[in-house]
Design an enzyme around this catalytic site. Sequence first.
Site, PDB file in Angstrom:
ATOM      1  CD  GLU A  34      -2.466   1.803   0.376  1.00 28.51           C
ATOM      2  OE1 GLU A  34      -2.374   3.008   0.080  1.00 28.51           O
ATOM      3  OE2 GLU A  34      -3.204   0.996  -0.238  1.00 28.51           O
ATOM      4  NE  ARG A 109     -11.700   4.606   0.420  1.00 30.60           N
ATOM      5  CZ  ARG A 109     -11.771   3.574  -0.397  1.00 30.60           C
ATOM      6  NH1 ARG A 109     -12.951   3.051  -0.681  1.00 30.60           N
ATOM      7  NH2 ARG A 109     -10.690   3.052  -0.942  1.00 30.60           N
ATOM      8  CE1 TYR A 218     -34.460  10.856  -8.336  1.00 30.83           C
ATOM      9  CE2 TYR A 218     -36.709  11.231  -9.107  1.00 30.83           C
ATOM     10  CZ  TYR A 218     -35.748  10.388  -8.587  1.00 30.83           C
ATOM     11  OH  TYR A 218     -36.069   9.080  -8.325  1.00 30.83           O
ATOM     12  CG  ASP A 311     -12.665   1.697  -8.044  1.00 32.06           C
ATOM     13  OD1 ASP A 311     -13.628   0.971  -8.364  1.00 32.06           O
ATOM     14  OD2 ASP A 311     -12.741   2.578  -7.170  1.00 32.06           O
ATOM     15  CB  ALA A 324     -17.341  -0.965  -2.040  1.00 27.98           C
TER      16      ALA A 324
END
Length: 754
Positions: A34, A109, A218, A311, A324
């Site tokens: 990472e 997250r 919307y 991704d 995810a």
Amino acid sequence: MAIPFKVLIIGGGVAGLTLAIMLEAYGFDYELLEKHSDVAPKLGAGVGLTPNGARILDQIGVWEMMCERSSPVDSGTALSPEGRTVIFNPNMGEWLQKLFGYKIHFLSRHDCLKILFNKIQQKSRVHLLKEVIKIEAGNLGEKGYVETKDGSIYTGDIIIGADGVRSSVRRELWRIADSESPGYIPKQDKTGIVSFYTAVVGIAYNSGLPEGGSARAYNHHRSYFFQEGREGSGEFYWWLCAKNEKTKEGVIPKLSSEVKEGLLNKYKNDQIGPDLTLGALYKSSIYSTVIPLQEFVLQKCFYKNILLIGDTFRKLHPVAGQGANSAIEESAFVADMLWDLRERGALHDPDSIQKALTEFQTERVVRTTALREDANLVQRMESLDNPVMKFMALKFIPRLNFVIAFLPQLGSSFTPARHLKHLRPPKVGLCPFSQDMKAKPLPRSPLATFSWVTVLILAASSPWLASKYFISGARSFTDDQASQLAEVLELYISILSVSISGMWVIESYKTSSLISPFTSSLPWILASNFWGWQKILPIYICFYILSSQSVVYYYMPQTMTDLGVAKALLPALLVVYTVSAVCTINESGGNTDNSWWFTADFAFPVVAYLSGMFLNATSTMPQAVDVVFSTIDIPYQRRFQNTIAFVGFVAYAALASQYGTTILNEGLNLLNIPAVKNLASLTTVTTLWCLYSAWELRRINATGTSVIRAWLTILSSTIFGGPAATLAGTFIWSKVELAKATSFHPTMQSTDTL
């Protein structure tokens, strides 16, 4: 002694961490690199966990912890540009759990990544501050080498790129492939990364937004999404998705704060609730950022021993909440793929690895392409992209039944998913997922679709072509005999029309027909009686073949959505057509007059609908999800179609006994008679439709009957039982086979589970 095998994971996001947990559970050696100093920074938007991802997280033992740090989506709300509620359903969470075993949950997250990281047992295998700068790929079955920015070198038998949109691994894969195998990477993979929308995401506290559900607002060329964070925390996540003035291509660098402020100022007066504007929401926010919403699905996700997931491989619009969850699916696929290779002793066998990676690529491209298209359509509708989308979002869709219009579409984004084959199976609901079904839907190739449509058109026109080019014009019977034959054949065509209209009525009650040309049978019946069944039926079937080529089609419920109408099919048939037959006999004085049959064709769907309403109102029967997502209607369909088949067979037998010899003797010369020509066209079209249905069922593994056997049975039935009986019989056979194949099937679960 087994040859060592190591997996090298690049990227510590959702895809990388879940894969690490799975590899530990399966007993594989791995290392994870990472580039950041923390795998769970307190930055970024929230994560929505839908049933397809939740069931895998449950298998690896983190779902309960996720639930403790998240908020369940119990309800769904949609707001107009004025902040008025246009859609509200308080039962969404309850229904999702009943159908799929899990609700949708939402959490930060940071919490999601922290829970995943804490689940890893051997944290020494996770290396932080390791930014990849170069990769040397190995041939399949050989080792690859990864160099990081600090000069460290890591090796792995397979290198998994899970380092996000701005991926170093993808860049290196392309570099190596272009150098060694020019043309291997399609041009579309490099130019197809696009951004239609830009998002501002934020976190607000005590914003005044409703708790316990998700809300969407919307607006013109923009839309909003709001979701509570951890339950009871007062924390809310929000998104503004605004359409770009021009489509942006390629990997987009991080956007500046000026872009964020520009969007917030431009739309600060947008009403996103009864008493809330975007400007007020922003003032209560403790965090916000701007991100380009990039979209792509690569056609090539591996080269040699480098594989891309998450991704890095595909990026989906977040409006559908599948980014995810797709990453979790892909990690599960990779873990199972490696387990299966190990079981066969093929971890170092190039051919076996190539086959496994190709299977991964093929399946995931199909799956994620469908998800990308669905998400893009949802975003266009919620941002009122054009007058049609505006009408659909604000006027038409809010009037539809939530269970029929929304849940099947939502479910079709969940159920194609896999789960881990070698861990404890996840919880189940009423709806099976792909591994629980006998059927294995795959998208039909454009060539196959084109071929069937072309053959159908040729079949429909063949009697006219034959009458023009292949008949002599001479015949051995009188005009009176020809007139009598024409009257009898017109009567049989009327019976065949009952079989056709019955099929149309049933199809109109499928969830996939709700927003389609098949939503009502009446226009088709009207057109058929005006222009002729032989002209309209081929058009219907062509539309049907074209609309069913997507893999998503077979993950929608295939049965009727209204049990009352299903029960009313046979009584309505008997009443309407018995009255028609009696009136025809009484008024014709022995001559056949089909006007009452035309009336009956119109009356049948109306009577079935009204009778269904009456049965639903006056009797206790299952409703809502217990009907839409079940096969409870099949017995009623079977009785209905069997009755049509019986009547059609009797009528055909009577026709054959009286005119069979004449028809055989005269052959193509009879095509001078319009009724013969019409019946010949209908017979070829219905027969071809039955042949197509059998082929399609076999293609998706929905039946164990071979295509040859099914086709011989259909052709024999058409010759000896007639097209009306064959159409009804084939239709109900296909319905029963498809219902069984898309229901729960004994899972091919490994006995060697952990």
